[in-house]
Design an enzyme around this catalytic site. Structure first.
Site, PDB file in Angstrom:
ATOM      1  N   ILE A 407      34.997  48.535   4.264  1.00  0.00           N
ATOM      2  CA  ILE A 407      36.326  49.064   4.580  1.00  0.00           C
ATOM      3  C   ILE A 407      37.250  49.112   3.368  1.00  0.00           C
ATOM      4  CG2 ILE A 407      36.278  48.448   7.018  1.00  0.00           C
ATOM      5  CD1 ILE A 407      37.844  45.933   6.350  1.00  0.00           C
ATOM      6  N   GLY A 408      36.804  48.630   2.211  1.00  0.00           N
ATOM      7  CA  GLY A 408      37.670  48.680   1.048  1.00  0.00           C
ATOM      8  C   GLY A 408      37.174  47.793  -0.073  1.00  0.00           C
ATOM      9  N   SER A 411      40.365  42.341  -5.290  1.00  0.00           N
ATOM     10  CA  SER A 411      40.473  41.986  -6.702  1.00  0.00           C
ATOM     11  C   SER A 411      39.149  41.560  -7.308  1.00  0.00           C
ATOM     12  CB  SER A 411      41.496  40.864  -6.875  1.00  0.00           C
ATOM     13  OG  SER A 411      41.126  39.737  -6.104  1.00  0.00           O
ATOM     14  N   PHE A 412      38.196  41.111  -6.494  1.00  0.00           N
ATOM     15  CA  PHE A 412      36.936  40.677  -7.099  1.00  0.00           C
ATOM     16  C   PHE A 412      35.710  41.141  -6.340  1.00  0.00           C
ATOM     17  CE2 PHE A 412      37.584  37.311  -3.993  1.00  0.00           C
ATOM     18  CZ  PHE A 412      36.327  36.947  -3.592  1.00  0.00           C
ATOM     19  N   GLY A 413      35.850  42.087  -5.403  1.00  0.00           N
ATOM     20  CA  GLY A 413      34.656  42.527  -4.714  1.00  0.00           C
ATOM     21  C   GLY A 413      34.933  43.513  -3.594  1.00  0.00           C
ATOM     22  N   VAL A 415      35.141  44.696   0.437  1.00  0.00           N
ATOM     23  CA  VAL A 415      35.622  44.145   1.703  1.00  0.00           C
ATOM     24  C   VAL A 415      34.861  44.806   2.850  1.00  0.00           C
ATOM     25  CG1 VAL A 415      37.621  43.717   3.172  1.00  0.00           C
ATOM     26  CG2 VAL A 415      37.894  43.776   0.677  1.00  0.00           C
ATOM     27  N   ASP A 536      50.202  41.940  -8.313  1.00  0.00           N
ATOM     28  CA  ASP A 536      49.517  43.195  -7.998  1.00  0.00           C
ATOM     29  C   ASP A 536      50.065  43.787  -6.700  1.00  0.00           C
ATOM     30  OD1 ASP A 536      47.759  45.224  -8.593  1.00  0.00           O
ATOM     31  OD2 ASP A 536      46.029  44.288  -7.643  1.00  0.00           O
TER      32      ASP A 536
END
Length: 710
Positions: A407-408, A411-413, A415, A536
């Protein structure tokens, strides 16, 4: 007075600064009597360090009383040193020999108090007049004053993971249950042990008559005498300290975010105003002064009542940690280890006559595992707030992380949408696998940041952390599922072209979403302890739940903030193009106002429907910044020309509200942070704007616009 080193030097300092950005630590803490590569003997105001950039790690000392710099045992290598009142000791590389010196004697005559080539020592700990160390099995041995006489030690064959010594007492962490055990002639020992009770500890550091350490929940705890406020931990130090140095009646700590020093106790005599802007790798304390090893050039500075002038000592570069022959997988190698340990860039071993165990070029980051637990937590730390899942459970919840459930990205991977066995819908962020070490470190840092922050943040307008998984090289975070996705998609998705295609396409709803997000950010800045800078803020990090309540998400780049009127300088700017504060990007100055800028861009997105960076012209053209596009129109009173057509012209009662949002956004994106409003101002304006949507008023000038800059 010698000029203080620049806080932003080149070469070594750049590497160390990068290390701080990744939030990885070298060594947990150093107290009055804990072994390190830097030590003080306070009665003679002598400071000693283990010399760096040489194949033989000898000790060099500076005695303020004698005003001389002396090289100790030039042909012998030492791993750690520690100082007491009138002497200091050094543990030879390999741990088979322990030597002590009296610096008040200008010859620095040595005395050997231990030698055994089969039972090695570690965890050297010197108090005011006692020396203790553990063997490799964790059993403690103690000596008094380096003269070979016996010193009280813990009853029985008790094993310790670490020890530290104060005035007439020592304390350690029991290897079996991580509780504190203290011993010695000073009655404060039993009191301190009693006050810690059964608390599980990750570290212990002793001062004159007090002890501090990190408990298993990640908080700094101090016990013992508090006659001078040495136990009065500043709120901001609870979760952000990196190292400790405890004196007779004061405590100092290094802050994670920028390596600066904060001190408390000592009746206020340990102000470090003169060291502002200086980053430190480690600090140590004597009875009435503190010394630190600078990040800039590994030089030593001292300050405090017992050291009236703050100046750079005439000592060579000091090792930032002990060199070991293993790669230290648990704690990670220190940058430039080869050069620091051997002086040649290759693995440097000491002469066999000097050490029975050859060294490799790795500097041990002692205590970094404990710091990792402090930042990200263990299962016990988050048992009451976040669940710990297995990789198998989360794989099953996402159909083995199938593309259909993606789904998206965060910041580090990636989702994924998932469904737990109990029916709960969740969003699972999985760190990218198969990356190089740098990427792994970035993933680890983002994972640690989100877990550390969200496990203790609970607010209606922040995405809630459900749990986490830390298994082998996998790092996953589990959140409440936000049914209505990201604000970015509602504003910019290709299929959202009709007014009826999204609930977001009404001015009242857009203002409500903006207010929700602003309230979440205001909580981070003003009510989180310590305050947090998100770094962010953007429309893709504002998510909408099933009730269309907006929540701020993705704390992978977040940092603990300074005091409201202060700023600090991370090693490099982080964020997203189009949203990043130009002052932060250009000058590397980060404040809470950097988040204000990002929210200002989001407000402009809500008003115009355009991306933060978009191409001008129907057939494409050069990219243009939304700020450059919208602000001139707002200033010229031509707001209506840039409003999102999908929402339509605002009605009478909405027009004032939209205009107020526009003026607020314009102030948020001022070039200089001091000219931007605070989050409290923004929330007040958006609350008024939302109220205006429901009630018709006269001219906007009849009300008060909260635009107050610093």
């Amino acid at each position: 007075m010698t000029k203080l080193p620049s806080p932003f030097p080149i070469t070594v300092a750049v590497i160390f600064a990068t290390l701080h950005f990744l939030n990885v630590q070298i060594q947990l803490a150093h107290a009055l009597g804990s072994g390190s590569t830097l030590a003080v003997s306070y009665a003679s105001a002598t400071v000693c360090g283990v010399v760096a950039f040489q194949s033989t790690h000898n000790i060099q000392c500076y005695s303020r009383g004698l005003n001389v710099s002396v090289q100790i045992q030039p042909n012998v290598s030492f791993s750690t040193i520690s100082g007491g009142a009138s002497f200091f000791c050094g543990l030879r590389t390999g741990g088979y020999s322990l030597l002590c010196w009296n610096p008040s004697n200008s010859t620095f005559e040595r005395q050997r108090i231990y030698y055994n080539d089969s039972i090695f020592l570690n965890n050297l700990s010197v108090g005011d007049n006692q020396v203790c160390a553990t063997t490799t099995t964790g059993v403690v041995s103690c000596w008094r004053g380096g003269d070979g006489n016996g010193y009280t030690r813990p009853f029985g064959v008790t094993q310790f993971g670490s020890i530290s010594s104060g005035f007439g007492f020592s304390c350690g962490i029991l290897a079996g249950n991580d509780t504190i055990r203290c011993w010695g002639s000073n009655p404060i020992a039993s009191r301190i042990e009693s006050e810690f009770g059964t608390m599980s500890m990750l570290s212990v550091q002793a001062g004159g008559s007090h002890v501090c350490g990190v408990n298993s929940t990640g908080f700094l705890v101090c016990k013992g005498d508090n006659s001078s406020g040495q136990l009065d931990i500043p709120v901001e130090a609870q979760l952000e300290y990196r190292e400790l140095a405890l004196g007779a009646n004061h405590t100092c700590a290094i802050r994670n975010v920028n390596g600066s020093v904060v001190c408390w106790g000592g009746n206020g005599d340990y102000s470090v105003n003169l060291t502002n802007g200086v980053s430190f790798e480690k600090i140590v304390s004597g009875s009435d002064f503190t010394c630190g090893l600078t990040t800039a050039n590994l030089s030593v500075l001292c300050w405090g009542p017992g050291w009236p002038d703050v100046s750079e000592l005439p000592l060579p570069s000091t090792l930032p940690g002990p060199c070991v022959r293993s790669s230290c997988d648990d704690c990670g190698p220190f940058p430039q280890s080869e050069q620091l340990c051997s002086g040649s860039g290759s693995n440097g071993g000491a002469n066999s006559n000097n050490s029975p165990i050859s060294r490799s070029s790795t500097i041990r980051r002692q205590g970094s595992r404990a710091m990792r637990r402090q930042r990200s937590g263990t299962s016990s730390k988050h048992a009451d707030r976040a669940e710990e899942f297995t990789l198998g459970e989360l794989a099953a919840a996402t159909n083995d992380f199938s593309l259909e459930n993606k789904i998206g990205a965060g910041s580090f991977g990636i989702v994924y949408r998932g469904k737990l066995p109990d029916g709960r819908e969740v969003a699972i962020k999985r760190g990218e696998t198969g990356q190089k070490m740098k990427k792994f470190q970035e993933k680890e840092t983002a994972f640690d940041s989100e877990l550390a922050f969200l496990s203790r943040l609970h607010h209606k307008h922040l995405v809630r952390l459900v749990g986490y998984c830390e298994e082998r090289d996998e790092r996953l975070l589990v959140y409440d599922y936000m049914k209505n996705g990201a604000l970015y998609d509602h504003l910019h998705a290709k299929d959202n072209v009709e007014k009826s295609s999204s609930v977001i396409n009404s001015w009242r709803m857009r203002i409500k979403v903006a207010l929700d997000a602003a309230r979440g950010i205001e909580y981070l800045h003003n009510y989180a302890v310590p305050p947090i800078i998100h770094r962010d803020i953007k429309s893709s990090n504002i998510l909408l739940d099933s009730n269309w309540i907006a929540r701020v998400s993705d704390f992978g780049l977040s940092l603990m903030g300074p005091e409201p009127d202060r700023d600090y300088r991370p090693t490099k700017a982080a964020g997203t193009v189009g949203y990043i504060d130009p002052e932060y990007y250009g000058l590397n100055v980060l404040t809470a106002k950097s988040d204000v800028y990002g929210l200002g861009v989001v407000l402009l997105e809500l008003l115009t429907g355009k991306r933060a960076i978009f191409k001008s012209g129907e057939n494409g053209g050069p990219p243009i910044s939304l700020v450059d596009f919208a602000v001139p129109a707002i200033m010229a009173g031509e707001l209506v020309k840039i409003l999102d057509d999908r929402v339509g012209p605002p009605e009478l009662n909405e027009a004032e509200a939209v205009e107020l949002v526009a003026y607020t956004a314009m102030h948020c994106v001022n070039l200089e942070g001091k000219d931007r409003p605070t989050m409290t101002d923004i929330v007040a304006n958006l609350e008024r704007a939302l109220a205006l949507c429901d009630h018709s008023h006269g001219s906007i000038s009849s009300g008060t616009i909260s635009i107050v800059s610093d």
